[in-house]
Design an enzyme around this catalytic site. Sequence first.
Site: not given
Length: 281
Positions: A33, A37
Amino acid sequence: MLIFNNKTDIKALLAKHKETNSTIGFVPTMGALHKGHLSLLEESVKNNDYTVISIFVNPTQFNNTEDLEKYPRTLEADVDKIKTVNDNIIVFAPTVKEMYDNEVTSAHFSFDGLENQMEGQHRPGHFDGVGTIVKKLFEIVEPDNAYFGEKDFQQLQIVKKMVEKNSMPVNVVGCPILRETSGLAMSSRNERLSDDDKNKAALIYKTLTEARQLFEKHTVDYVTEYVKSIFKAHPEFDLEYFEIADEATLIPTNIKENKKYRAFIAVFLSNIRLIDNISLN
Ligand code: PAF
């Protein structure tokens, strides 16, 4: 924070939330991530009672084994990052067996031709893999709203088409691309770039913004030739495609009509494939 590996358990929890008419937001990811995100998670948390994030490196959407093997898997660090957004986000991190049982294959989809352009041409089978996993995940989570980044603009259009064609009760929300200060679009693949290459990769967005300016006054062919000449002058890049396409159909154009157009690019830098896009009008 609740972390599930098992679809029956997460379904049971979400069924309870649905009984109270709570809304579910969903952010499907393959992990590793980054702030892009997290911005999807923030959007979901803001607009839904509960947010679910899936972290699953989906084997069927990779057409290159090395790419699949090298894809970063960083669950612990991902969970820490999710906590910085909100501690109540529900994580679904299944195994391949949980999602595919013993049959790790894709279903075949028609997305009314969207799948035949750009990424579809250069990554055969990719969108069947994406369609397969997103459909499975939607069936498990049954979200009201699902959030996808515009960096993968073709994927976003394809998911919208899948939802429409299968009459799935999900609102698919596209969210803007997050960029480094250099302009480089945030991507999990950037982790594989050296610092030097990250600096070099700023050329991609710089060229896209120049393309946008040129598009105001010049023909599509002129803009395309300009972009090609830039990457020719920088041989550390290998330009796979640059296309100006109708935003709705993704069909490349070389004439301008009264439509929304977007420029799409895929380039290799030190063997890492990077994609980006920009709205032109
Ligand atoms: O964009 C991604 O990370 C993936 O393609 C997705 C949507 C999570 C499906 O595996």
